[in-house]
Design a protein around this motif. Structure first.
Motif, PDB file in Angstrom:
ATOM      1  N   GLU A 168      -8.550  24.317  22.636  1.00 16.06           N
ATOM      2  CA  GLU A 168      -8.555  23.334  21.626  1.00 16.06           C
ATOM      3  C   GLU A 168      -9.924  23.225  21.554  1.00 16.06           C
ATOM      4  O   GLU A 168     -10.526  22.191  20.857  1.00 16.06           O
ATOM      5  CB  GLU A 168      -7.790  22.122  21.825  1.00 16.06           C
ATOM      6  CG  GLU A 168      -6.558  22.155  21.766  1.00 16.06           C
ATOM      7  CD  GLU A 168      -5.599  22.331  23.072  1.00 16.06           C
ATOM      8  OE1 GLU A 168      -6.136  21.837  24.221  1.00 16.06           O
ATOM      9  OE2 GLU A 168      -4.678  22.781  23.182  1.00 16.06           O
TER      10      GLU A 168
ATOM     11  N   LEU B 226     -11.662  21.103  18.508  1.00 14.56           N
ATOM     12  CA  LEU B 226     -10.766  19.940  17.922  1.00 14.56           C
ATOM     13  C   LEU B 226     -10.871  18.522  18.649  1.00 14.56           C
ATOM     14  O   LEU B 226     -11.101  18.317  19.871  1.00 14.56           O
ATOM     15  CB  LEU B 226      -9.446  20.243  18.170  1.00 14.56           C
ATOM     16  CG  LEU B 226      -8.672  21.511  17.505  1.00 14.56           C
ATOM     17  CD1 LEU B 226      -7.215  22.038  17.718  1.00 14.56           C
ATOM     18  CD2 LEU B 226      -8.903  21.130  16.058  1.00 14.56           C
ATOM     19  N   THR B 227     -11.045  17.397  17.986  1.00 15.99           N
ATOM     20  CA  THR B 227     -11.292  16.091  18.244  1.00 15.99           C
ATOM     21  C   THR B 227     -10.347  15.256  18.641  1.00 15.99           C
ATOM     22  O   THR B 227      -8.978  15.895  17.970  1.00 15.99           O
ATOM     23  CB  THR B 227     -12.302  15.421  17.192  1.00 15.99           C
ATOM     24  OG1 THR B 227     -11.467  15.138  16.139  1.00 15.99           O
ATOM     25  CG2 THR B 227     -13.401  16.004  17.041  1.00 15.99           C
TER      26      THR B 227
ATOM     27  N   SER C  91      -8.408  14.514  15.426  1.00  9.66           N
ATOM     28  CA  SER C  91      -7.403  15.533  14.705  1.00  9.66           C
ATOM     29  C   SER C  91      -6.267  15.552  15.400  1.00  9.66           C
ATOM     30  O   SER C  91      -5.274  15.579  14.765  1.00  9.66           O
ATOM     31  CB  SER C  91      -8.151  16.878  14.657  1.00  9.66           C
ATOM     32  OG  SER C  91      -8.388  17.292  16.022  1.00  9.66           O
TER      33      SER C  91
ATOM     34  N   SER D 150      -4.147  12.486  14.072  1.00 13.60           N
ATOM     35  CA  SER D 150      -3.790  12.564  12.742  1.00 13.60           C
ATOM     36  C   SER D 150      -2.358  13.258  12.854  1.00 13.60           C
ATOM     37  O   SER D 150      -1.679  13.072  11.870  1.00 13.60           O
ATOM     38  CB  SER D 150      -4.840  13.156  11.944  1.00 13.60           C
ATOM     39  OG  SER D 150      -4.751  14.741  12.196  1.00 13.60           O
TER      40      SER D 150
END
Length: 110
Positions: free
Chosen positions: A83, A86-87, A90, A93
């Motif tokens: 990943e 990716l935060t 994200s 969400s």
């Protein structure tokens, strides 16, 4: 009082850490007992997960009387190399419904 949740066998798509983080994102003032019931975990497991998330900088909290208010670090990058980039934002969400979506009944797909 909420009892120990039923155990789950087999694999799942979402980790307990992600479930706890999503529950906190839904309500930053939620109690460990409520998170445990929502995530079907024990309170001890939730406390350990919150400690993990705080220790690695994904989460912090402030104490206001008897209530904790949690703060998620949305720009923190996820841990696993798969990943990379990716935060937390994200991930959340995908896991946390927008307030407007919660009021709407789920769509039925045929």
């Amino acid at each position: 009082m909420v009892g120990v949740p039923e155990s789950h066998t087999g694999w799942t798509f979402i980790t307990s850490h992600a479930r706890v983080l999503a529950a906190i994102a839904n309500n930053p003032n939620t109690r460990i007992r409520e998170i445990a019931a929502h995530c079907r975990l024990t309170e001890r497991a939730v406390a350990r997960i919150i400690s993990d998330l705080e220790q690695d900088g994904y989460l912090s909290h402030t104490r206001e009387g008897r209530t904790n208010t949690y703060r998620i670090q949305p720009d923190k990058v996820l841990r696993h190399p798969a990943e990379a980039g990716l935060t937390v934002a994200s991930l959340l969400s995908l896991l946390v419904q927008d307030e407007t979506d919660r009021a709407r009944p789920p769509a039925v797909h045929h």
